[in-house]
Design an enzyme around this catalytic site. Structure first.
Site, mmCIF file in Angstrom:
data_model
loop_
_atom_site.group_PDB
_atom_site.id
_atom_site.type_symbol
_atom_site.label_atom_id
_atom_site.label_comp_id
_atom_site.label_asym_id
_atom_site.label_seq_id
_atom_site.Cartn_x
_atom_site.Cartn_y
_atom_site.Cartn_z
ATOM 1 N N ASP A 53 24.930 79.985 59.703
ATOM 2 C CA ASP A 53 26.115 80.812 59.509
ATOM 3 C C ASP A 53 26.719 80.453 58.313
ATOM 4 O O ASP A 53 27.664 79.551 58.321
ATOM 5 C CB ASP A 53 26.926 80.873 60.495
ATOM 6 C CG ASP A 53 27.999 81.770 60.792
ATOM 7 O OD1 ASP A 53 28.292 82.191 59.681
ATOM 8 O OD2 ASP A 53 28.908 81.744 61.787
ATOM 9 N N LYS A 98 32.636 87.332 54.496
ATOM 10 C CA LYS A 98 33.861 86.762 53.819
ATOM 11 C C LYS A 98 33.823 86.752 52.139
ATOM 12 O O LYS A 98 34.124 88.039 51.853
ATOM 13 C CB LYS A 98 34.183 85.401 54.255
ATOM 14 C CG LYS A 98 34.460 85.238 55.667
ATOM 15 C CD LYS A 98 35.152 84.089 56.268
ATOM 16 C CE LYS A 98 36.272 84.325 57.452
ATOM 17 N NZ LYS A 98 35.358 83.401 58.525
ATOM 18 N N TYR A 133 32.324 77.739 64.926
ATOM 19 C CA TYR A 133 32.814 78.880 65.185
ATOM 20 C C TYR A 133 32.147 80.152 64.686
ATOM 21 O O TYR A 133 31.493 80.068 63.264
ATOM 22 C CB TYR A 133 34.424 78.789 64.240
ATOM 23 C CG TYR A 133 35.044 80.443 64.409
ATOM 24 C CD1 TYR A 133 35.560 80.944 65.614
ATOM 25 C CD2 TYR A 133 34.873 81.321 63.337
ATOM 26 C CE1 TYR A 133 36.124 82.059 65.660
ATOM 27 C CE2 TYR A 133 35.460 82.422 63.588
ATOM 28 C CZ TYR A 133 36.018 82.985 64.588
ATOM 29 O OH TYR A 133 36.557 84.338 64.892
ATOM 30 N N TYR A 191 44.838 87.426 66.666
ATOM 31 C CA TYR A 191 45.419 86.264 67.573
ATOM 32 C C TYR A 191 46.908 86.223 67.636
ATOM 33 O O TYR A 191 47.552 85.339 67.655
ATOM 34 C CB TYR A 191 44.790 84.718 67.154
ATOM 35 C CG TYR A 191 43.438 84.804 67.595
ATOM 36 C CD1 TYR A 191 42.784 84.147 68.895
ATOM 37 C CD2 TYR A 191 42.645 85.062 66.358
ATOM 38 C CE1 TYR A 191 41.809 84.301 68.935
ATOM 39 C CE2 TYR A 191 41.289 85.050 66.782
ATOM 40 C CZ TYR A 191 40.598 84.317 67.776
ATOM 41 O OH TYR A 191 39.410 84.640 67.996
HETATM 42 C C1 PLP Z 1 34.828 84.238 59.818
HETATM 43 C C2 PLP Z 1 33.670 83.614 60.384
HETATM 44 C C3 PLP Z 1 32.676 84.695 61.089
HETATM 45 C C4 PLP Z 1 33.509 85.798 61.723
HETATM 46 O O1 PLP Z 1 33.645 86.860 60.530
HETATM 47 P P1 PLP Z 1 34.432 88.183 60.739
HETATM 48 O O2 PLP Z 1 34.624 88.902 59.544
HETATM 49 O O3 PLP Z 1 35.906 87.585 60.914
HETATM 50 O O4 PLP Z 1 33.972 88.847 61.970
HETATM 51 C C5 PLP Z 1 31.686 84.127 61.734
HETATM 52 N N1 PLP Z 1 31.268 82.837 61.350
HETATM 53 C C6 PLP Z 1 32.014 81.815 60.439
HETATM 54 C C7 PLP Z 1 31.527 80.654 59.899
HETATM 55 C C8 PLP Z 1 33.139 82.458 60.064
HETATM 56 O O5 PLP Z 1 33.996 81.657 59.208
#
Ligand code: PLP
Length: 434
Positions: free
Chosen positions: A255, A284, A154, A26
């Protein structure tokens, strides 16, 4: 003298080239904000080129849960690199991937039995969404092709992921015309430990019951909404979502890319509500921040539905799927976490963050502070000036990267109470001068 000049000029030429050639997350290339050159990282510390040592409050965006340069993870990578760094996954398998998938099935909520490996969080979300769509296509219900998500969510930066990010705070509203239109329910309002009231789920219930025939899946971040607002919500809400999805024949995608591996105080945030989603995304912290790797898990029912359909297989297969180096480090990182008393440790971090953040509410500029597990959030009344405040944080010896009104930390789990104290004191010194 000479060597100082040499270091200085190396640094400035590197930063010049950085601004000339390199996109950052960004970031602007016409009005770039100078980046800091990190030359090494050790434990909870980032070492800058000019000799400055920073206490890291970000764990490199939720990832580096064991800190940097950890001997166990280093060994795992070194041992694997001498065998093979990568090999294609089509028609070939290997122990690092099989062991990791078995481990993930064992530690995630019951019923998540199949694992699809990929390279990044956003791709894991794309895979989850594609699984849900292909499942319904296979069942002859291709009309179920919409997603229901939550405001303030997100889910990543790729196109399907963008479509389920908060249309306003999710950073992608300008793409309105090119991303798929999905449905959104209001963000949950009741906190994790607050008493539950069914009214918090009423609008969600209304949307899902009205739209069920066109809904493939609900996708949400369980308990902790990350980059869309850093908000925590009631496990009762998540339980109610699970019940409503079952009732209305809609899949549930959790997620857990940010929350997975202990960050919220439970191994997975779904554990707060003791629910199992049909599909779960991990990323992550999965390799302790060493390698890029992600996973999408699904139930037997979803995998069978997909594979018994017309295509006869799931239509996805990334080039670097199951990368052995990444899988080896992931195995070592998960073993390291599970062999520690991680629950007590996260409780310790939670207590320490709560203790140190308490005094922030006396600042006029601070609206609220909140803590869950190893996540601490300071919500300001108005957005901070990132370029400016970043310099002040570095001058105080801490690495914190706010967005909008949110100054927040999710430090490495190895952070001592003294390091956490110094981290929060550094933040306080900056915020009290605003
Ligand atoms: C960081 C994140 C993503 C995206 O992961 P990237 O490795 O940056 O593509 C998707 N969902 C959540 C909840 C996240 O924190």
């Amino acid at each position: 003298m000479n060597s100082i000049t040499a270091v200085g000029s190396h640094e400035s030429s590197l930063l010049n080239k950085d601004q000339q050639f390199v996109w950052h997350p960004y970031s602007s290339l016409t009005a770039p904000i100078p980046a800091y050159e990190v030359v090494s990282a050790q434990g909870v510390n980032l070492h800058l080129a000019d000799g400055t040592v920073l206490i890291d409050g970000m764990a490199s965006w939720w990832c580096a849960i064991h800190g940097y340069n950890h001997p166990v993870l280093n060994d795992a990578a070194k041992n694997q690199i001498d065998k093979m760094s990568h090999v294609m996954f089509g028609g070939i398998t290997h122990a690092p991937a099989v062991n990791l998938c078995e481990k993930l099935v064992q530690i995630t909520p019951q019923g998540l039995d199949k694992v699809f490996l990929s390279d990044s969080g956003s791709v894991a979300v794309e895979v989850a969404i594609k699984m849900a769509f292909q499942y319904w296509i296979s069942k002859g219900q291709s009309n179920k092709n919409k997603l229901l998500s939550l405001r303030n969510g997100y889910h990543g930066d790729t196109f399907a992921a963008m479509s389920v990010c908060d249309p306003v705070t999710g950073m992608h509203h300008m793409f309105d015309q090119v991303v798929a239109k999905q449905l959104f329910a209001p963000a949950p309002q009741i906190g994790v430990h607050e008493s539950w009231d069914d009214r918090d789920i009423a609008e969600f219930e209304q949307i899902i019951s009205t739209a069920k025939d066109e809904l493939a899946a609900v996708i949400l971040e369980p308990i902790v909404q990350g980059a869309g607002g850093m908000r925590f919500y009631s496990p009762h809400y998540l339980k109610a979502v699970r019940t409503l999805c079952d009732q209305h024949n809609v899949l549930l995608i959790a997620d857990e890319i940010a929350t997975g591996f202990g960050r919220s105080g439970k191994l997975f945030a779904c554990d707060w509500a003791q629910i199992s989603p049909d599909i779960m995304c991990l990323g992550k912290a999965i390799t302790g921040g060493y390698m890029t790797l992600a996973a999408t898990l699904c139930s037997e029912e979803v995998s069978r539905g997909i594979c018994e359909g017309e295509a006869g297989c799931f239509m996805h297969g990334p080039t670097f799927m199951g990368n052995p180096l990444a899988c080896s480090v992931a195995n070592a990182s998960i073993d390291l976490l599970l062999s520690s008393d991680w629950q007590a440790n996260i409780r310790r971090i939670e207590t320490t963050l709560e203790h140190h953040l308490a005094r922030f509410v006396t600042l006029d500029t601070v609206a609220e502070t909140r803590v869950l597990g190893a996540i601490g959030v300071i919500e300001m009344h108005s957005p901070v000036n990132l370029a400016e405040i970043q310099q002040h944080f570095v001058a105080e010896g801490v690495w914190v990267r706010p967005f909008g009104k949110l100054v927040y930390v999710m430090p490495p789990y190895i952070s001592t109470d003294a390091e956490l104290g110094a981290l929060i004191a550094g933040i306080y010194s900056v915020l009290c001068k605003l």
